[in-house]
Scaffold this motif. Structure first.
Motif, short mmCIF file in Angstrom:
data_model
loop_
_atom_site.label_atom_id
_atom_site.label_comp_id
_atom_site.label_asym_id
_atom_site.label_seq_id
_atom_site.Cartn_x
_atom_site.Cartn_y
_atom_site.Cartn_z
N LEU A 25 0.82 -1.20 0.00
CA LEU A 25 0.00 0.00 0.00
C LEU A 25 0.85 1.26 0.00
O LEU A 25 0.37 2.33 -0.34
CB LEU A 25 -0.95 0.01 1.20
CG LEU A 25 -1.95 -1.14 1.27
CD1 LEU A 25 -2.80 -1.02 2.54
CD2 LEU A 25 -2.83 -1.17 0.04
N ASP A 26 2.11 1.13 0.39
CA ASP A 26 3.00 2.29 0.42
C ASP A 26 3.74 2.50 -0.89
O ASP A 26 4.43 3.50 -1.04
CB ASP A 26 4.04 2.12 1.54
CG ASP A 26 3.41 2.20 2.92
OD1 ASP A 26 2.42 2.93 3.07
OD2 ASP A 26 3.91 1.52 3.83
N MET A 31 -0.17 1.46 -6.28
CA MET A 31 -1.42 2.18 -6.03
C MET A 31 -1.89 3.02 -7.21
O MET A 31 -3.08 3.25 -7.36
CB MET A 31 -1.25 3.08 -4.79
CG MET A 31 -0.92 2.31 -3.52
SD MET A 31 -2.20 1.13 -3.05
CE MET A 31 -3.44 2.23 -2.42
N CYS A 68 -4.77 -4.57 4.10
CA CYS A 68 -6.08 -3.96 4.32
C CYS A 68 -6.79 -4.59 5.52
O CYS A 68 -7.66 -3.97 6.13
CB CYS A 68 -6.94 -4.07 3.07
SG CYS A 68 -6.54 -2.81 1.83
N SER A 74 -4.15 -0.18 7.36
CA SER A 74 -5.17 0.22 6.40
C SER A 74 -5.75 1.61 6.66
O SER A 74 -6.37 2.19 5.77
CB SER A 74 -6.31 -0.80 6.38
OG SER A 74 -7.02 -0.78 7.59
N TYR A 77 -5.34 4.24 4.14
CA TYR A 77 -5.83 3.80 2.83
C TYR A 77 -7.26 3.29 2.93
O TYR A 77 -7.67 2.37 2.23
CB TYR A 77 -4.92 2.70 2.28
CG TYR A 77 -3.48 3.10 2.24
CD1 TYR A 77 -2.99 3.90 1.22
CD2 TYR A 77 -2.60 2.70 3.24
CE1 TYR A 77 -1.66 4.29 1.19
CE2 TYR A 77 -1.27 3.08 3.21
CZ TYR A 77 -0.81 3.88 2.19
OH TYR A 77 0.50 4.26 2.16
N PHE A 80 -9.42 2.94 -0.28
CA PHE A 80 -8.91 1.86 -1.11
C PHE A 80 -9.30 0.51 -0.52
O PHE A 80 -9.78 -0.38 -1.22
CB PHE A 80 -7.39 1.97 -1.24
CG PHE A 80 -6.76 0.81 -1.95
CD1 PHE A 80 -6.71 0.77 -3.33
CD2 PHE A 80 -6.21 -0.26 -1.24
CE1 PHE A 80 -6.14 -0.31 -4.00
CE2 PHE A 80 -5.63 -1.32 -1.89
CZ PHE A 80 -5.60 -1.35 -3.27
N CYS A 81 -9.11 0.36 0.78
CA CYS A 81 -9.37 -0.93 1.43
C CYS A 81 -10.86 -1.28 1.42
O CYS A 81 -11.21 -2.46 1.36
CB CYS A 81 -8.81 -0.93 2.85
SG CYS A 81 -6.98 -1.01 2.86
#
Length: 91
Positions: A25-26, A31, A68, A74, A77, A80-81
């Protein structure tokens, strides 16, 4: 061992350790396909999101699902999650 060597060793380990903690996610390259703009502020439509999700490797999808499902990871984000969970990522 002197204090300078100890501090330098601790600093080196912290630098190496921070790379290990960075998750999928980073990673902007992971992403970017899910966002409509270069600043990654606007999510793509559900249809486009699903297409980008399915285009990713299974390993990357599994890593992102795992992150997530981690509440601390999470949080930044969340939007997104939510979409990942809608695609069945909460299993």
């Amino acid at each position: 061992m002197n204090i300078k060597a100890i501090c330098l060793s601790a600093f080196a380990l912290s630098i190496l350790g921070s790379v290990a903690f960075a998750g999928g996610l980073d990673e902007p390259s992971n992403m970017q396909p899910f966002y409509a703009d270069a600043g990654m502020k606007t999510m793509k439509s559900d249809r486009e999101f699903k297409a980008a999700w399915n285009a990713m490797s299974k390993d990357k999808r599994n890593a992102m699902k795992k992150e997530c499902n981690d509440a601390a990871m999470s949080k930044p984000y969340a939007e997104f999650c939510v979409k990942v969970h809608q695609l069945g990522g909460n299993s």
